[in-house]
Design an enzyme around this catalytic site. Structure first.
Site, mmCIF file in Angstrom:
data_model
loop_
_atom_site.group_PDB
_atom_site.id
_atom_site.type_symbol
_atom_site.label_atom_id
_atom_site.label_comp_id
_atom_site.label_asym_id
_atom_site.label_seq_id
_atom_site.Cartn_x
_atom_site.Cartn_y
_atom_site.Cartn_z
ATOM 1 N N ARG A 138 -113.996 -0.580 -12.972
ATOM 2 C CA ARG A 138 -112.716 -0.450 -13.702
ATOM 3 C C ARG A 138 -111.791 -1.641 -13.442
ATOM 4 O O ARG A 138 -110.571 -1.490 -13.332
ATOM 5 C CB ARG A 138 -111.979 0.843 -13.321
ATOM 6 C CG ARG A 138 -112.662 2.123 -13.731
ATOM 7 C CD ARG A 138 -112.800 2.242 -15.249
ATOM 8 N NE ARG A 138 -113.229 3.573 -15.622
ATOM 9 C CZ ARG A 138 -114.502 3.969 -15.688
ATOM 10 N NH1 ARG A 138 -115.467 3.108 -15.413
ATOM 11 N NH2 ARG A 138 -114.808 5.197 -16.052
ATOM 12 N N SER A 211 -109.585 9.530 -17.636
ATOM 13 C CA SER A 211 -109.388 9.648 -16.183
ATOM 14 C C SER A 211 -108.058 9.008 -15.820
ATOM 15 O O SER A 211 -107.831 7.841 -16.130
ATOM 16 C CB SER A 211 -110.480 8.897 -15.431
ATOM 17 O OG SER A 211 -111.723 9.485 -15.647
ATOM 18 N N GLU A 306 -105.644 4.809 -12.848
ATOM 19 C CA GLU A 306 -106.523 3.957 -13.636
ATOM 20 C C GLU A 306 -105.812 3.623 -14.949
ATOM 21 O O GLU A 306 -106.034 2.589 -15.562
ATOM 22 C CB GLU A 306 -107.813 4.753 -13.888
ATOM 23 C CG GLU A 306 -108.941 3.998 -14.467
ATOM 24 C CD GLU A 306 -109.355 4.555 -15.807
ATOM 25 O OE1 GLU A 306 -108.588 4.399 -16.769
ATOM 26 O OE2 GLU A 306 -110.461 5.121 -15.875
#
Ligand code: EPU
Length: 311
Positions: A138, A211, A306
């Protein structure tokens, strides 16, 4: 809304990037805490084409404004392997390198050949090859050194010609096992979408950004300390330690039972925060900060958002 090369030129001529600006794709990974005071630029360029091939690979160039899943469908129609596990991830092609999107055992870094665009604010074109993008879980150069310093407008992907499936996500492998050698890209994509729908909200119906947190990576020593105290911690090997499942940590802190106004975690996946109706950005912020604190208190782990928070 930027639809073609002429619009891109015009943005640079008008020196838009010398004033406050925000580049967005679909906005599907952002939390706005207030209206953005500046110019919001949305890429809507279209085009997907095969540009080259060698014995093993086909190179496909896609415009940054293409819908990500439309690109995945293109690869499936052309029987190209590598993108199928990533079907259904919301967002645009131009956003996929930024946080190195990933799901069900695949990450987009595994199929990106090069990323193209312009440096800001002056509009100098750039091409970055895969290794130059510093991809990690990520993460990429576009979230670090090049944050707000470049505009991604095209991505070239390198896909496999030979039949090859990525089946290290257990539920996917289990669901697909009956197909054996008859497994197809279509079947993989359909199964991925079914798994996604069983766990994740439909973003056209309920506000969320996927998420909300990254899965944390801890040292071997920290993991040993935690597993002596807590049973059945889901964990995976990671390049720099042991990766834990933030969803499990959050659930175990009781968040599946905590709804505040229109904010809660999603019932089937505690890693996702949803706005069921009219929650303000500030309410989501207060909620996520309390989640971070409770996980920190129980496990001594600092989980990080995130989602991109636009303050
Ligand atoms: N789990 C719980 N409770 C929860 C959620 C998860 O106990 O509320 C446990 C699950 O039982 C499982 C483990 O945690 O054992 C992992 O859950 P899951 O497989 O659903 O994946 P994840 O690690 O929670 C990541 C990605 C998702 C991606 C899935 C599938 C991140 C931050 N998220 O979630 O990506 O779809 O794996 O590969 O890495 C996104 O980035 O927006 C996203 C949805």
């Amino acid at each position: 809304m930027v639809e073609n090369d002429q619009d891109i030129d015009e943005i640079f001529q008008r020196k838009i990037f010398t004033r406050p600006f925000l580049l967005i794709g679909e906005g599907s990974n952002m939390l706005f805490t207030k209206d953005f005071d500046g110019t919001v630029i949305k890429l809507a360029t279209k085009g997907i084409e095969i540009i080259n091939e060698d014995d093993e690979h086909v190179y496909v160039r896609a415009a940054g404004g293409e819908d990500w899943s439309d690109f995945v469908r293109f690869t499936i129609e052309h029987e190209l392997y590598g993108a199928e596990n990533l079907i259904g991830i919301p967002g645009l092609v131009g956003s996929c390198p930024v946080q190195n999107i990933g799901a069900y055992g695949s990450e987009v870094k595994d199929i990106i050949y090069q990323v193209e665009g312009y440096y800001l604010p002056d509009g100098e074109p750039f091409v970055l090859y895969n290794e130059e993008c510093h991809f990690a879980y990520r993460d990429s150069i576009f979230k670090n050194e090049l944050k707000n310093r470049c505009w991604i407008t095209e991505v070239v992907f390198k896909l496999k010609k030979e039949k090859h499936f990525q089946l290290n996500y257990k539920q996917l492998a289990d669901n697909l096992a009956p197909f054996g050698a008859d497994l197809t890209l279509e079947k993989v994509a359909e199964t991925v979408l079914n798994i996604r729908n069983s766990k994740l909200p439909d973003i056209t119906k309920v506000g969320c950004a996927g998420s909300f947190f990254k899965n944390p990576v801890v040292s071997e020593a920290k993991f040993a300390e935690l597993s002596a105290k807590f049973d059945q911690l889901v964990h995976y090997p990671a390049p720099n330690g042991i990766k834990l499942a933030a969803g499990q940590l959050i659930e175990s802190c009781g968040w599946k039972d905590i709804r505040r106004g229109d904010v809660s975690v999603y019932p089937t996946q505690a890693l996702v925060i949803v706005n069921w109706g009219n929650a303000k950005g500030s309410e989501v912020v207060a909620y996520y900060q309390d989640i971070i604190q409770s996980v920190q208190e129980k496990y001594g782990i600092l989980i990080e958002p995130e989602v991109r928070i636009i303050a």
